[in-house]
Scaffold this motif. Structure first.
Motif, short mmCIF file in Angstrom:
data_model
loop_
_atom_site.label_atom_id
_atom_site.label_comp_id
_atom_site.label_asym_id
_atom_site.label_seq_id
_atom_site.Cartn_x
_atom_site.Cartn_y
_atom_site.Cartn_z
N SER A 1 -22.53 20.76 21.74
CA SER A 1 -22.27 19.59 22.66
C SER A 1 -22.11 18.32 21.77
O SER A 1 -22.45 18.19 20.71
CB SER A 1 -22.98 19.64 23.62
OG SER A 1 -24.52 19.50 23.34
N ALA A 2 -21.84 17.12 22.56
CA ALA A 2 -21.77 15.86 21.94
C ALA A 2 -23.10 15.32 21.62
O ALA A 2 -24.12 16.01 22.11
CB ALA A 2 -21.33 14.98 23.02
N GLU B 1 -22.07 16.59 30.85
CA GLU B 1 -21.54 16.47 29.74
C GLU B 1 -19.81 16.56 30.08
O GLU B 1 -19.15 16.02 29.53
CB GLU B 1 -21.75 17.36 28.56
CG GLU B 1 -20.99 17.34 27.39
CD GLU B 1 -21.02 18.48 26.14
OE1 GLU B 1 -20.53 18.28 25.17
OE2 GLU B 1 -21.75 19.43 26.46
N TYR C 1 -18.81 13.28 31.18
CA TYR C 1 -18.81 12.20 30.25
C TYR C 1 -17.56 12.54 29.50
O TYR C 1 -16.86 11.67 29.21
CB TYR C 1 -19.95 12.76 29.23
CG TYR C 1 -19.83 11.99 27.90
CD1 TYR C 1 -20.00 10.55 27.83
CD2 TYR C 1 -19.47 12.74 26.83
CE1 TYR C 1 -19.92 9.88 26.63
CE2 TYR C 1 -19.35 11.89 25.66
CZ TYR C 1 -19.60 10.43 25.55
OH TYR C 1 -19.56 9.99 24.31
N GLU C 2 -17.07 13.95 29.51
CA GLU C 2 -15.68 14.20 28.57
C GLU C 2 -14.67 13.76 29.68
O GLU C 2 -13.58 13.22 29.03
CB GLU C 2 -15.88 15.59 28.37
CG GLU C 2 -16.57 15.79 27.21
CD GLU C 2 -16.42 15.31 25.60
OE1 GLU C 2 -15.31 14.91 25.63
OE2 GLU C 2 -17.28 15.15 24.98
N ARG D 1 -14.16 10.14 29.17
CA ARG D 1 -13.48 9.76 27.72
C ARG D 1 -12.10 10.03 27.88
O ARG D 1 -11.36 9.39 27.47
CB ARG D 1 -14.14 10.57 26.70
CG ARG D 1 -15.54 10.07 26.48
CD ARG D 1 -16.25 10.90 25.31
NE ARG D 1 -15.30 10.68 24.05
CZ ARG D 1 -15.21 11.50 22.98
NH1 ARG D 1 -15.91 12.67 23.02
NH2 ARG D 1 -14.33 11.06 22.02
N GLU D 2 -11.85 11.31 28.28
CA GLU D 2 -10.18 11.40 28.49
C GLU D 2 -9.51 10.94 29.20
O GLU D 2 -8.20 10.43 29.16
CB GLU D 2 -10.35 13.14 28.70
CG GLU D 2 -8.63 13.62 28.47
CD GLU D 2 -8.51 14.98 28.84
OE1 GLU D 2 -7.60 15.56 28.25
OE2 GLU D 2 -9.68 15.52 29.31
N LEU E 1 -14.40 23.00 28.58
CA LEU E 1 -15.63 22.67 27.82
C LEU E 1 -16.21 23.77 27.02
O LEU E 1 -16.92 23.42 25.92
CB LEU E 1 -16.39 21.88 29.01
CG LEU E 1 -17.68 21.32 27.98
CD1 LEU E 1 -17.36 20.18 27.13
CD2 LEU E 1 -18.62 20.54 29.23
N PRO F 1 -11.37 13.26 22.30
CA PRO F 1 -12.00 14.02 23.57
C PRO F 1 -11.36 15.50 23.74
O PRO F 1 -10.11 15.70 23.23
CB PRO F 1 -11.48 13.13 24.66
CG PRO F 1 -10.48 12.36 24.20
CD PRO F 1 -10.72 12.11 22.80
N TYR F 2 -11.96 16.22 24.35
CA TYR F 2 -11.74 17.61 24.49
C TYR F 2 -10.23 17.53 25.72
O TYR F 2 -10.14 16.61 26.50
CB TYR F 2 -12.48 18.54 25.34
CG TYR F 2 -13.73 18.68 24.41
CD1 TYR F 2 -13.56 19.12 23.22
CD2 TYR F 2 -15.05 18.55 24.89
CE1 TYR F 2 -14.69 19.34 22.37
CE2 TYR F 2 -16.20 18.83 24.09
CZ TYR F 2 -16.02 19.03 22.89
OH TYR F 2 -16.94 19.50 21.92
N ASN G 1 -7.06 22.27 21.85
CA ASN G 1 -7.92 20.79 21.18
C ASN G 1 -7.48 20.79 19.79
O ASN G 1 -8.18 20.31 18.97
CB ASN G 1 -9.40 21.02 21.28
CG ASN G 1 -10.03 21.04 22.82
OD1 ASN G 1 -9.73 20.11 23.39
ND2 ASN G 1 -10.25 22.17 23.36
#
Length: 678
Positions: free
Chosen positions: A231-232, A306, A309-310, A313-314, A375, A401-402, A525
Motif C-alpha cells: 500500500s501507499a 487507502e 485516499y486514492e 488523488r485520482e 485497489l 494514482p491507481y 495501471n
C-alpha cells in the motif's frame, strides 16, 4: 670570574676550515655575498670588523651579569631550606609534648583501676613506669579516678526472657514468610491465568495469518501489522498496532490514525436529488469481540481509508470527466443528469434500505466491489513490479494514482454506448427484413475467456496470473457481425481503454477481427501509447479466400490505428451510410438481372451517393434515417419524368410493421424502373 671549563669529556668531530679552498670558490663567495668585487671597499670592511668586536664585548658583559644573578638565586635557596628545617623541628617538638601529656593523663587515670589477676605488677607500679618524673613529684600517683554512671541489670532471668522473645520473633517471621509465599503463589496463579488468556488471543491472531512481532520503536512491546505491504507509504508505515494487556487479561488493540473508527467507502446514486441506490454498510463490531475480528476490522478500515485516499488523488486529474472532489465527498456527474457520490462513512448499525441491485451492471454495490478489487489489484501489481523488475522504475510512474475511477467511467460508458449500438443494429436488421432483405442478419460475437498467453500452453508464473486477472477485468468488448448480403458484411467492434485516458473506441471492419487480440496491453495501471493499444485491440484477421467485400472500394471504413470512432454514434453513422450503399448495390444488381437491363446500376449523384439509375431519366435513392420520434426508417425515393415534368415519390419501411402496402423494396424498385408507378 674564572673561565668555565667544558664538562663534556667527548668532543665533536673536528670541522674543517670554512674559508675558501681555491680561488674559484673565493670568487663565487664574493659574488654571492657582496655582489662582485666592485662592492668590496676597504672602509666598509673596517666598519664590519669594529662592529663584530663590539658585539663580542657585549656578550661577555651579559654573561658576567648572568653569573651574578645565579649566585643570588643560590643564596636565596639556602636561606629557604634553613627556615623549613627550623619549622619542622618546632612541629616535632610540639607533637612530642602533646604525646607526653596524654601519656601522663592516661597513666594517672589507670593507677586507680585494679589490675587483672594475671598481671604481676600493680596499677601504681605500672603507672609509675610511664608517668614522667616531674608529674610524679608534683601530682603524685592515684590522684585521678573514674567510676561507671550506671550498672548493668542483666541476669539469668533476663537472659531467659530474651531467649523467649527471640524464639517468638523467629516463629512470627516463619509465619510471615509462609503467608508471603502463599500470597505470592496466589498472585502468580492469577498472573499465569491472565497471561494464558492474553497469549491465547495472541496465538489466535497469529494462527489466522497476521504478522505478530515487536514494534519497531518499542522492541519490548508486542504488536500486529494489519496493513498491506504494497500500500501507499502513508498507510504501510502506520498500519501497525501494539497489543497491550488489560487488567482482566484481555488484549487491548491500540490503533492509531490508520484503521481507527471502523469506516467504509460508500457509493450513492442520486437522481433529481433523491437517493435511488446505495451500497450497503456492515454493522459495527462490539467492543468485546474476539481479537482476530477486531484486527480484521482494523485491516478493512485501513483498506477503505487507502481507497478513499486514492479516489481523491485520482479525482483531481479527472475534472474533464465531470468528477469533482471536496473535503467530504467525490461527486461524478453522469450525462443523464444523475450523480454518483463517493463518501467515507463511519460504521454504526447495518444500513441497506436504499440498496437497489435490479441493474447489476450499474448498481452501487457492484461499483463498490469493483473499486475494492481494483485497489487490491494495484497492490498485486506493485508486488510484481518490486519482485521482478531488474531496473529501477521511473519514480514519476510509480507515484501515479491507481486507475479506479477511470475504470468506473470506462465501464459506464461502455455499457451505455454498447446499448446504443445494439439497439441500432437490431432496428436496422428488423427494418431491412421488413423491406424484404431476407439475407440481413445480426450475430453477437464473444471472445474466449482464456487469454492468449494461456492458450499456448506456456508455463504459468505470477506475472501471467496478474495478466490473466487484468484480462478478466478489462475484457469488456462489444463485437457484432452484421450481414447485409452474403458478400457484404460489417464487423463493428467496441472496446474501452483506461490508459492514458478513459475512452470507448469503436471500429468497423470488413473482415473478421483476430480472435487473439490482446487485452492485457491495456493494463489497468500500465502505460503505453494510444496508437499501439488501438492497433492491438482492432487487429483484423486474415483475408478470406472468397470474393472481396464490395465496400472496400465503394465506401471503406476509417483506419482503426489512425482514426478510430470515438463513440457509438460515429460508428453508427458509417454503418448507416455503408448499409445504404450496400442495399443500393444489391437492389441494382437484382433488378438488372430480373429485368434484363444491364444499364441499371448505382451512380453517386448530387442528391445521394446511394442512387440507382437506369441510364436515362429514372433515379431511385436508398436512405436510412430516423423519423420525428426516433424510429429507424428505410426509404426509397424515386425521381422520374411524367411527360416533361419532373415527379417524385417515396416509399418507407419501419421495423414496427408499417411498410409500403406490404411490398418489398426490390419489387417497388422494379416498378419504378418499369414506369409502373406513374
Amino acid at each position: 670570574m674564572a673561565a668555565t671549563t667544558n664538562p663534556f669529556t667527548f668532543r665533536c668531530w673536528p670541522v674543517g676550515d670554512k674559508g675558501p679552498k681555491d680561488m674559484g670558490e673565493f670568487i663565487t663567495r664574493i659574488n654571492a655575498e657582496r655582489g662582485g668585487f666592485r662592492n668590496v671597499v676597504q672602509a666598509d670592511l673596517r666598519q664590519e670588523i669594529s662592529v663584530e668586536e663590539t658585539d663580542v664585548m657585549d656578550v661577555d658583559e651579559a654573561s658576567d651579569s648572568e653569573d651574578d644573578d645565579s649566585e643570588a638565586l643560590e643564596a636565596d635557596k639556602s636561606y629557604s631550606a634553613i627556615n623549613a628545617r627550623e619549622e619542622l623541628l618546632m612541629d616535632l617538638e610540639a607533637a612530642h609534648q602533646s604525646t607526653m601529656l596524654c601519656l601522663d593523663f592516661i597513666s594517672l587515670l589507670s593507677s586507680k583501676v585494679p589490675p587483672p589477676p594475671n598481671m604481676q605488677k600493680s596499677a601504681k607500679t605500672w603507672a609509675g613506669d610511664t608517668v614522667s618524673p616531674v608529674v610524679k613529684e608534683i601530682v603524685g600517683i592515684s590522684t585521678i579516678g573514674a567510676t561507671k554512671l550506671k550498672t548493668s541489670g542483666y541476669n539469668e532471668k533476663r537472659e531467659e526472657e530474651d531467649l523467649a522473645v527471640a524464639t517468638g520473633w523467629r516463629i512470627g517471621s516463619g509465619i510471615n514468610v509462609q503467608t508471603n509465599i502463599d500470597s505470592a503463589a496466589e498472585k502468580l496463579e492469577k498472573e499465569l491465568a491472565l497471561e494464558t488468556k492474553y497469549w491465547d488471543d495472541i496465538l489466535a491472531v497469529s494462527d489466522n495469518g497476521w504478522a505478530v512481532g515487536p514494534l519497531p520503536h518499542e522492541p519490548h512491546t508486542l504488536g500486529v501489522r494489519f496493513g498491506f505491504a504494497e500500500s501507499a507509504a502513508e498507510f504501510k508505515n502506520s498500519s501497525i498496532a501494539p497489543l497491550r494487556r488489560n487488567d482482566d487479561g484481555s488484549v487491548r488493540l491500540e490503533i492509531g490514525r490508520v484503521g481507527r473508527g471502523f469506516q467504509r467507502v460508500r457509493v450513492t446514486r442520486k437522481e433529481n436529488g433523491i437517493i435511488v441506490d446505495q451500497s450497503p454498510l456492515p454493522g459495527k463490531i462490539p467492543d468485546d469481540a474476539p481479537l482476530q475480528e477486531r484486527v480484521l476490522e482494523a485491516r478493512n478500515t485501513a483498506f477503505h481509508q487507502e481507497l478513499w485516499y486514492e479516489i481523491n488523488r485520482e479525482a483531481r486529474t479527472l475534472l474533464s470527466a465531470d468528477i469533482y472532489a471536496d473535503s467530504s465527498s467525490v461527486t461524478w456527474r453522469l450525462p443523464s443528469g444523475a450523480e454518483i457520490i463517493f463518501t467515507l462513512e463511519d460504521l454504526d448499525e447495518p444500513e441497506n434500505t436504499h440498496e437497489n441491485v435490479t441493474n447489476a451492471q450499474f448498481s452501487c454495490t457492484a461499483q463498490s466491489i469493483l473499486m475494492q478489487f481494483l485497489l487490491f489489484q494495484g497492490h498485486r501489481q506493485n508486488y510484481n513490479r518490486r519482485t521482478t523488475m531488474t531496473q529501477v522504475p521511473n519514480r514519476v510512474a510509480l507515484q501515479q494514482p491507481y486507475s479506479i475511477l477511470r475504470v468506473l467511467i470506462t465501464n459506464a460508458g461502455f455499457f451505455r454506448e454498447c446499448q446504443v449500438m445494439s439497439d441500432y443494429l437490431e432496428d436496422l436488421v428488423g427494418t431491412m427484413k421488413r423491406a424484404g432483405i431476407s439475407t440481413a442478419s445480426l450475430k453477437s460475437l464473444t471472445q474466449p475467456v482464456t487469454p492468449p498467453q494461456l492458450q499456448n500452453g506456456s508455463r504459468r508464473n505470477p506475472k501471467m496470473e496478474l495478466n490473466f486477472i487484468n484480462y478478466l477485468v478489462g475484457r469488456l468488448e462489444s463485437a457484432y457481425e452484421l450481414t447485409i448480403t452474403p458478400d457484404i458484411k460489417l464487423f463493428p467492434r467496441g472496446r474501452p481503454i483506461v490508459i492514458p485516458f478513459p475512452a470507448l473506441l469503436f471500429c468497423v471492419s470488413l473482415t473478421p477481427f483476430s480472435p487473439n487480440s490482446a487485452v492485457e496491453n491495456n493494463s489497468l495501471n500500465g502505460t503505453g501509447g494510444n496508437a499501439s493499444i488501438v492497433t492491438e485491440l482492432f487487429r483484423s484477421g486474415e483475408q478470406s479466400d472468397g470474393p472481396p467485400n464490395p465496400l472496400e472500394s465503394l465506401y471503406p471504413p476509417a483506419d482503426p490505428a489512425r482514426d478510430p470512432y470515438k463513440s457509438a454514434r460515429e460508428a453508427i453513422h458509417y454503418i448507416q451510410k455503408a448499409t445504404s450503399r450496400a442495399l443500393a448495390l444489391k437492389l441494382a444488381e437484382e433488378t438488372s438481372k430480373q429485368l434484363g437491363k444491364p444499364d441499371i446500376g448505382i451512380a453517386p449523384t448530387a442528391r445521394s451517393p446511394a442512387s440507382i439509375t437506369d441510364g436515362k431519366d429514372i433515379e431511385a435513392q436508398v436512405h436510412i434515417s430516423k423519423d420525428a420520434i426516433g424510429r429507424l426508417v428505410l426509404s426509397l425515393d424515386a425521381y422520374y419524368l411524367v411527360g416533361k415534368k419532373p415527379a417524385a415519390r417515396s416509399w418507407s419501411w419501419k421495423a414496427s410493421g408499417e411498410d409500403a402496402n406490404g411490398e418489398t423494396i426490390a419489387a417497388v424498385l422494379a416498378k419504378v424502373i418499369q414506369g409502373q408507378v406513374y
